[in-house]
Enzyme design. Sequence first.
Site, mmCIF file in Angstrom:
data_model
loop_
_atom_site.group_PDB
_atom_site.id
_atom_site.type_symbol
_atom_site.label_atom_id
_atom_site.label_comp_id
_atom_site.label_asym_id
_atom_site.label_seq_id
_atom_site.Cartn_x
_atom_site.Cartn_y
_atom_site.Cartn_z
ATOM 1 N N GLU A 267 0.854 -1.193 0.000
ATOM 2 C CA GLU A 267 0.000 0.000 0.000
ATOM 3 C C GLU A 267 0.887 1.238 0.000
ATOM 4 O O GLU A 267 1.848 1.324 0.775
ATOM 5 C CB GLU A 267 -0.895 0.075 1.247
ATOM 6 C CG GLU A 267 -2.020 -0.902 1.336
ATOM 7 C CD GLU A 267 -2.884 -0.643 2.578
ATOM 8 O OE1 GLU A 267 -2.844 0.491 3.122
ATOM 9 O OE2 GLU A 267 -3.575 -1.579 3.008
ATOM 10 N N GLU A 321 -13.726 5.798 -0.987
ATOM 11 C CA GLU A 321 -14.663 4.907 -0.287
ATOM 12 C C GLU A 321 -15.384 5.697 0.801
ATOM 13 O O GLU A 321 -14.798 6.053 1.819
ATOM 14 C CB GLU A 321 -13.902 3.720 0.300
ATOM 15 C CG GLU A 321 -13.194 2.883 -0.756
ATOM 16 C CD GLU A 321 -12.244 1.861 -0.162
ATOM 17 O OE1 GLU A 321 -12.716 0.906 0.489
ATOM 18 O OE2 GLU A 321 -11.020 2.042 -0.332
ATOM 19 N N LYS A 324 -15.664 4.692 4.915
ATOM 20 C CA LYS A 324 -14.493 4.407 5.751
ATOM 21 C C LYS A 324 -14.483 5.320 6.975
ATOM 22 O O LYS A 324 -14.791 6.510 6.878
ATOM 23 C CB LYS A 324 -13.214 4.594 4.948
ATOM 24 C CG LYS A 324 -13.067 3.582 3.820
ATOM 25 C CD LYS A 324 -11.780 3.767 3.059
ATOM 26 C CE LYS A 324 -10.606 3.343 3.894
ATOM 27 N NZ LYS A 324 -9.347 3.389 3.129
ATOM 28 N N GLU A 330 -9.110 9.478 4.887
ATOM 29 C CA GLU A 330 -9.355 8.039 4.715
ATOM 30 C C GLU A 330 -10.373 7.749 3.620
ATOM 31 O O GLU A 330 -10.354 6.682 3.012
ATOM 32 C CB GLU A 330 -9.824 7.414 6.027
ATOM 33 C CG GLU A 330 -8.718 7.214 7.043
ATOM 34 C CD GLU A 330 -7.694 6.199 6.587
ATOM 35 O OE1 GLU A 330 -8.071 5.210 5.945
ATOM 36 O OE2 GLU A 330 -6.506 6.398 6.864
#
Length: 409
Positions: A267, A321, A324, A330
Amino acid sequence: MAHFTTHLLHISAALFLLISFNSPLSVSSIGINYGQIANNLPSPDKVVPLMKCIGADKVKLYDADPKVLKAFANTDIEFVVGIGNEYLSKLQDPDAAQSWVKTNVQRYLPATKITSIAVGNEVLTFNDTSLSDCLLPAMQSIHTALVNLKLDRQVTVTTAHSLAVLQTSYPPSAGAFRDDLKDCITPILDFLSKTCSPFLINAYPFFAYKGNSKEVSLDFVLFQPNAGIVDSGNNLHYDNMLFAQIDAVYAALDQLGYKDLPVQISETGWPSKGDDDEPGASPENAKKYNGNLFKVVNQTKGTPAKPDNDLNIFVFALFNENLKPGPTSERNYGLFKPDGSPAYNLGFSGISAGGNSGHNTSGALPPPYTLLPDNPNNGYMSISSAGRFEWENSMRIRIIVMLMLIVVV
C-alpha cells in the site's frame, strides 16, 4: 455501451501520454488496491475495463469477493486475495484453512489469476499478542492447504506489515526491526524465505508530512526535484522518501539474515482531500505523488540500495470509499470517484480537474457515461481501513519520528 467505451478510451489515451512522457516503456508493473468500504461503487464487471485502461496488471483485495473474482476471470490480471484479521484464529485449524482455500481460491483458478494470499493486515503492530500469536500458524495452515491441493507453486502466502515494525529507519542502511518484534517476525521471515513469498510493507510518506509539515520536505515526499539526502552509512543518495523507506526495510531484513527476500509495497498513496489538521491532503499533491509514482515505476529501475530489484508497488486505492471511518483523508485516497471519473486531474481527457461540482472548465467534452453503484457494500469490509486507522492512532508518534528523521537528520 458505446459511451462507456469512448470514455475509457479517453482515459486510456490520456494516461498513456501522462506516464510515457520522458519514459520509454508503458506501465506494466503497477498494482492497485481495490477496497470496497462504500455504498456507491460500480459493480465489478464495470471495473474490469477501467482497470485495464489505467494499465494495472495486478489487483490486491482485502477479502476474496466472489463477484470481483468472477468478473476478472480470463483477464490475465493478477490477484492478491486477503484474509481478515478476525479469521486468523479460526484458520489455524488445517481443515478450516483447506476449506477456505477451496472456496476462495481453487474455485476461481485458473480463469482468475490468483497469485498470492495476504493473511491478515498489519497484525504485528496492533500490540495484541492473542492476534499476533495466530498469524504464523494461520499462514502455515493456508500454505499446507495449497500444498495439499497442488496449488503452492502458483499461489504464495504472505502478510502485510505496517512500516511501524521498524525500530530504526534512518539512515536507510541502518534500518532495523523493533526489538520487541524480532522473536515473532523472524519465524515469519523464515517461512516467507522457504516458500519463496514476498515481504509486504505498507508505506505512506503522507503520514510523515501530515505529522510535521514544517520540518518534512514536501518535495522529498512527492518525488519532486529536491536536494535529497545522503545515507552516511553507504553514501547513497535519496531523492524521495518512499525509496528510503524501502531500503530501510531491506537493511532490516539483511540484519536478520534475509537480504535476498523480495520486498513489495502493498500500500502507498496520497489523499486528495483531508481535514484542517491534515496538511498536504489536496488534489494537487495527490496528482504529484501518484503521477510521479507511476513514472518512477515506469522507469524500471530499483532503489539506490537495490537498483537491480523490481519495484513491485500497489497504489492505494482504486476508488474513494465513502463509508471508511476516521479522518476525511481516509475516504479520499482513490484515483477515481465512484462514477468512474478521476478524483483529480492526472491528465485524463474530457474530465473535470477534481472539483465536487463535476463541471468541466477545460472546454473538452464532459464524461459521456456514469458508472452506477452496485448493491451497497455486498457485506465486504476492507481489512485496510480499520487497520490503518487504528495504526495511525496507536502508532502515530513512532511512525512520524521514524519517517521525519529521514529528511531532518
